[in-house]
Design a protein around this motif. Sequence first.
Motif, mmCIF file in Angstrom:
data_model
loop_
_atom_site.group_PDB
_atom_site.id
_atom_site.type_symbol
_atom_site.label_atom_id
_atom_site.label_comp_id
_atom_site.label_asym_id
_atom_site.label_seq_id
_atom_site.Cartn_x
_atom_site.Cartn_y
_atom_site.Cartn_z
ATOM 1 N N UNK A 187 0.833 -1.206 0.000
ATOM 2 C CA UNK A 187 0.000 0.000 0.000
ATOM 3 C C UNK A 187 0.866 1.254 0.000
ATOM 4 N N UNK A 188 1.916 1.242 0.793
ATOM 5 C CA UNK A 188 2.808 2.402 0.846
ATOM 6 C C UNK A 188 3.456 2.657 -0.512
ATOM 7 N N UNK A 189 3.877 1.588 -1.180
ATOM 8 C CA UNK A 189 4.498 1.733 -2.499
ATOM 9 C C UNK A 189 3.492 2.215 -3.540
ATOM 10 N N UNK A 210 0.819 4.053 -2.985
ATOM 11 C CA UNK A 210 0.553 5.470 -2.714
ATOM 12 C C UNK A 210 1.712 6.350 -3.176
ATOM 13 N N UNK A 211 2.926 5.852 -3.032
ATOM 14 C CA UNK A 211 4.094 6.612 -3.495
ATOM 15 C C UNK A 211 4.062 6.790 -5.009
ATOM 16 N N UNK A 212 3.625 5.756 -5.716
ATOM 17 C CA UNK A 212 3.575 5.821 -7.176
ATOM 18 C C UNK A 212 2.530 6.816 -7.670
ATOM 19 N N UNK A 213 1.494 7.055 -6.875
ATOM 20 C CA UNK A 213 0.483 8.028 -7.300
ATOM 21 C C UNK A 213 1.057 9.436 -7.366
ATOM 22 N N UNK A 214 2.197 9.643 -6.732
ATOM 23 C CA UNK A 214 2.799 10.985 -6.677
ATOM 24 C C UNK A 214 3.984 11.131 -7.625
ATOM 25 N N UNK A 215 4.144 10.200 -8.556
ATOM 26 C CA UNK A 215 5.305 10.205 -9.442
ATOM 27 C C UNK A 215 5.125 11.075 -10.679
ATOM 28 N N UNK A 216 3.899 11.501 -10.936
ATOM 29 C CA UNK A 216 3.619 12.287 -12.139
ATOM 30 C C UNK A 216 3.741 13.777 -11.823
ATOM 31 N N UNK A 217 4.796 14.440 -12.303
ATOM 32 C CA UNK A 217 4.992 15.860 -11.974
ATOM 33 C C UNK A 217 3.919 16.775 -12.548
ATOM 34 N N UNK A 218 3.176 16.294 -13.538
ATOM 35 C CA UNK A 218 2.106 17.122 -14.098
ATOM 36 C C UNK A 218 0.882 17.138 -13.193
ATOM 37 N N UNK A 219 0.822 16.193 -12.239
ATOM 38 C CA UNK A 219 -0.294 16.115 -11.305
ATOM 39 C C UNK A 219 0.125 16.430 -9.871
ATOM 40 N N UNK A 220 1.349 16.053 -9.529
ATOM 41 C CA UNK A 220 1.852 16.277 -8.174
ATOM 42 C C UNK A 220 2.992 17.283 -8.214
ATOM 43 N N UNK A 221 2.790 18.491 -7.719
ATOM 44 C CA UNK A 221 3.856 19.502 -7.722
ATOM 45 C C UNK A 221 5.086 19.016 -6.966
ATOM 46 N N UNK A 246 -3.358 0.455 6.539
ATOM 47 C CA UNK A 246 -2.204 1.237 6.085
ATOM 48 C C UNK A 246 -2.626 2.318 5.101
ATOM 49 N N UNK A 247 -3.674 2.073 4.352
ATOM 50 C CA UNK A 247 -4.158 3.081 3.409
ATOM 51 C C UNK A 247 -4.658 4.309 4.158
ATOM 52 N N UNK A 248 -5.344 4.084 5.271
ATOM 53 C CA UNK A 248 -5.801 5.209 6.096
ATOM 54 C C UNK A 248 -4.604 5.987 6.640
ATOM 55 N N UNK A 249 -3.561 5.265 7.033
ATOM 56 C CA UNK A 249 -2.348 5.926 7.524
ATOM 57 C C UNK A 249 -1.732 6.810 6.442
ATOM 58 N N UNK A 250 -1.728 6.315 5.213
ATOM 59 C CA UNK A 250 -1.157 7.091 4.108
ATOM 60 C C UNK A 250 -1.997 8.327 3.804
ATOM 61 N N UNK A 251 -3.304 8.195 3.963
ATOM 62 C CA UNK A 251 -4.197 9.324 3.703
ATOM 63 C C UNK A 251 -4.056 10.412 4.756
ATOM 64 N N UNK A 252 -3.726 10.012 5.968
ATOM 65 C CA UNK A 252 -3.721 10.963 7.089
ATOM 66 C C UNK A 252 -2.332 11.127 7.693
#
Length: 208
Positions: free
Chosen positions: A71-73, A75-86, A157-163
């Motif tokens: 889950x942690x990995x 969630x990390x991948x969701x932030x790999x796109x610089x056009x979506x994640x500053x 763990x998903x809740x932990x990543x969200x918060x």
Amino acid sequence: SNLHVTVTSAVAAAVVWMSEFPTRLTPIILPLMASIKREQEEILQTKSAEALAELIYHCVSRRPCPNDKLIKNICSLTCMDPSETPQAKLICSMESIDDQGLLSFRTPVNKQKSKVHVLTGEDRSKAEGFISRRGSELALKLLCEKFGVLLFDKVPKLWDCLTEVLKPSSYESLLAATEKHDTVAIESVSDPQTLINNIQVSAINFSL
């Protein structure tokens, strides 16, 4: 190569759907995660995401359980796109914010410059970021469908990543979280990228 990713992830997915799990799950997990991160074909990436969600479902009661790390990995991948994640390290002024088009109600001030960047080598990293985000979002969507209302109970763990940063005082008080509490949480963050990623993961999950 992408062919290697495609073939190995297909074999791993087949093993998952057979529900015949070996003692060590690494040979199954690695190909599926590689597909989530690098598979160019969306249909094939979706198949891997389905298998990964199924694997996580079957591993809820497994000990040791790989779900937290997975889950942690994801969630990390969701932030790999610089056009979506500053990227915090690139945001040093309002001009840089404009140039990246990070504010939806503003127009990038230097479109020509952006085009030059794409032509000079940034296109590959942007494409990789897009593929990783697409795959991880597919995995999260399928996890939501798989677990339904029990998602946070079965995959805490998903809740932990969200918060991770914007953490309410309790699960029940999510809707009643005060502005003061959020301000204190934000001010305590030493790495601004952590806050940005937290917001990105939360936005994706609440939009699914």
